[in-house]
Design an enzyme around this catalytic site. Structure first.
Site, PDB file in Angstrom:
ATOM      1  N   HIS A   1      -5.112  14.988  -8.422  1.00 54.48           N
ATOM      2  CA  HIS A   1      -5.246  13.588  -8.838  1.00 54.48           C
ATOM      3  C   HIS A   1      -4.340  13.243 -10.017  1.00 54.48           C
ATOM      4  O   HIS A   1      -3.985  12.075 -10.197  1.00 54.48           O
ATOM      5  CB  HIS A   1      -6.700  13.277  -9.176  1.00 54.48           C
ATOM      6  CG  HIS A   1      -7.572  13.191  -7.963  1.00 54.48           C
ATOM      7  ND1 HIS A   1      -7.646  12.075  -7.169  1.00 54.48           N
ATOM      8  CD2 HIS A   1      -8.397  14.112  -7.385  1.00 54.48           C
ATOM      9  CE1 HIS A   1      -8.475  12.282  -6.165  1.00 54.48           C
ATOM     10  NE2 HIS A   1      -8.956  13.517  -6.266  1.00 54.48           N
TER      11      HIS A   1
ATOM     12  N   GLU B   1      -4.768   2.514  -4.051  1.00 54.73           N
ATOM     13  CA  GLU B   1      -3.302   2.539  -3.981  1.00 54.73           C
ATOM     14  C   GLU B   1      -2.749   1.238  -3.430  1.00 54.73           C
ATOM     15  O   GLU B   1      -1.594   1.167  -2.994  1.00 54.73           O
ATOM     16  CB  GLU B   1      -2.830   3.716  -3.118  1.00 54.73           C
ATOM     17  CG  GLU B   1      -3.179   3.620  -1.649  1.00 54.73           C
ATOM     18  CD  GLU B   1      -4.554   4.181  -1.289  1.00 54.73           C
ATOM     19  OE1 GLU B   1      -4.721   4.563  -0.114  1.00 54.73           O
ATOM     20  OE2 GLU B   1      -5.445   4.235  -2.168  1.00 54.73           O
TER      21      GLU B   1
ATOM     22  N   ASP C   1       0.853  -1.185   0.000  1.00 56.22           N
ATOM     23  CA  ASP C   1       0.000   0.000   0.000  1.00 56.22           C
ATOM     24  C   ASP C   1       0.891   1.238   0.000  1.00 56.22           C
ATOM     25  O   ASP C   1       1.806   1.354   0.833  1.00 56.22           O
ATOM     26  CB  ASP C   1      -0.903  -0.008   1.232  1.00 56.22           C
ATOM     27  CG  ASP C   1      -1.979   1.060   1.165  1.00 56.22           C
ATOM     28  OD1 ASP C   1      -3.089   0.752   0.719  1.00 56.22           O
ATOM     29  OD2 ASP C   1      -1.690   2.216   1.544  1.00 56.22           O
TER      30      ASP C   1
ATOM     31  N   ASP D   1      -2.100   9.992 -10.118  1.00 55.56           N
ATOM     32  CA  ASP D   1      -2.014   8.998 -11.197  1.00 55.56           C
ATOM     33  C   ASP D   1      -0.569   8.727 -11.575  1.00 55.56           C
ATOM     34  O   ASP D   1      -0.176   7.572 -11.831  1.00 55.56           O
ATOM     35  CB  ASP D   1      -2.793   9.483 -12.419  1.00 55.56           C
ATOM     36  CG  ASP D   1      -4.302   9.442 -12.204  1.00 55.56           C
ATOM     37  OD1 ASP D   1      -4.742   8.829 -11.221  1.00 55.56           O
ATOM     38  OD2 ASP D   1      -5.032  10.036 -13.028  1.00 55.56           O
TER      39      ASP D   1
ATOM     40  N   ASN E   1      -2.761  13.086  -3.301  1.00 56.73           N
ATOM     41  CA  ASN E   1      -3.884  13.589  -4.100  1.00 56.73           C
ATOM     42  C   ASN E   1      -4.370  14.945  -3.599  1.00 56.73           C
ATOM     43  O   ASN E   1      -4.637  15.860  -4.397  1.00 56.73           O
ATOM     44  CB  ASN E   1      -5.045  12.585  -4.062  1.00 56.73           C
ATOM     45  CG  ASN E   1      -4.877  11.469  -5.072  1.00 56.73           C
ATOM     46  OD1 ASN E   1      -4.279  11.652  -6.129  1.00 56.73           O
ATOM     47  ND2 ASN E   1      -5.407  10.291  -4.752  1.00 56.73           N
TER      48      ASN E   1
END
Length: 352
Positions: A243, A273, A230, A247, A238
């Site tokens: 965002h 994630e 994770d 990405d 973010n």
């Protein structure tokens, strides 16, 4: 007929000639191998016209090329030796009883050479749009005439050649459609098993791979281990950068996994994630070494386009893949190990 236009140099293309050459290339016939269907039509032309030479000729920019040739012994000639370039400008069958007596052809090397050709008759190959691509033609070594019935049959053969060309074009289109359909199916199959953003296996395909590996292990295969990973503080990435940077961070993590894990390993984006990796033929001890390489690789990489540099880290849960244990229990144990790693300060690996 305008002899000046007919004898224009290859480089001096009119708009009509450019369109004609474009139409010729549209059929995709130039420089294709000999085919029996075209050869048979040329043989019919030779037989009907009682001529030693019969050709299916296509007039290109700098040459005339023969899709079929009977009696000539070559597949093409330079454009300046072509009688067909005049024939495609005529209406109906173009007949020259004696090439040597015609000023347009008297100096043609095919005519002036020893045992040169003297007679020519050609029916144009005309597309449905009225564009002449070439001819079905016959040649003889003696001056002669060609009767009207033979001229009509030559015209019939030219129409048959065009039907073959149209059929080839339709088959080529169909083949292209089949290829595109196959490619679309492959893309759909890839999308069905791949996470679009990272290019890794998606949850569905990875779950199926886990079941396959479990079955192998139950039959006595080598050991395997699983890692649940994770990205640390991903929500803050973010929230702070947007965002689009999130990405990029996910793509960077996926690229780092590709560098760290072996080709035989399977890495998936499990959701958000969170990532899962299956390491076949790998013990837990070996899995810890791989996890440490991942921590080091993430520390060395930076998310593109972020200043100051943004480095990622990950919390990792590691477990032996026990084939006797239900898969959902194994995944729960991994998840618990992952959250233990988070509670211990993140950027570390916990073995269940």
């Amino acid at each position: 007929m305008d002899d000046t236009a007919a004898c224009a140099l290859p480089g001096d293309l009119t708009g009509d000639e450019s369109a004609r050459l474009q139409a010729l290339r549209h059929y995709g016939i130039l420089d294709t191998p000999l085919e029996l269907a075209f050869d048979d039509l040329a043989r019919l032309a030779r037989h009907i016209c009682a001529a030693p030479i019969a050709l299916i000729s296509l007039v290109d920019r700098d040459r005339q090329w023969f899709k079929a040739e009977i009696g000539l012994g070559r597949r093409e000639t330079p454009i300046d030796q072509s009688v067909c370039r005049f024939a495609i400008q005529a209406q109906g069958v173009f007949v020259v009883p004696d090439l040597l007596q015609d000023a347009r052809f008297a100096s043609n090397p095919l005519v002036t050479r020893p045992q040169g050709v003297r007679f020519y008759a050609g029916a144009p190959l005309v597309t449905p749009d009225g564009i002449a691509l070439g001819t079905v033609c016959v040649l003889d070594y003696q001056p002669r005439e060609l009767g009207l019935p033979q001229q009509e049959m030559l015209d019939v053969l030219a129409r048959q050649v065009m039907r073959l060309l149209e059929l080839k074009l339709a088959n080529d289109r169909q083949g292209q459609m089949v290829r595109e359909l196959d490619e679309a199916r492959q893309r759909m199959a890839t999308l069905a098993h791949t996470d679009v953003l990272t290019g890794l296996a998606n949850r569905r395909s990875f779950t199926e791979r886990l079941r396959q590996q479990q079955a192998l292990l139950q039959r006595g295969g080598a050991v395997a281990c699983l890692l649940m990973m994770d990205i640390d503080w991903f929500k803050q990435v973010n929230d702070r950068y947007g965002h689009h940077v999130g990405d990029e961070a996910l793509r960077l993590f996926a690229a780092t996994c590709r560098d760290v894990f072996r080709a035989s390993d399977v890495v998936s984006r499990w959701g958000g994630e969170e990532f899962l990796a299956l390491l076949p033929a790998t013990s837990v001890a070996e899995g810890r070494v791989v996890a440490q390489r991942l921590h080091a690789a993430l520390a060395a990489a930076a998310v593109p386009g972020v200043v100051p540099p943004l480095h990622l880290s990950a919390s990792v849960g590691l477990a032996h893949f026990d084939p006797a244990r239900p898969l959902d229990l194994t995944l729960r144990a991994l998840d618990a190990a992952l959250y233990t790693a988070k509670n211990q300060g993140r950027n570390c690996t916990v073995t269940v």
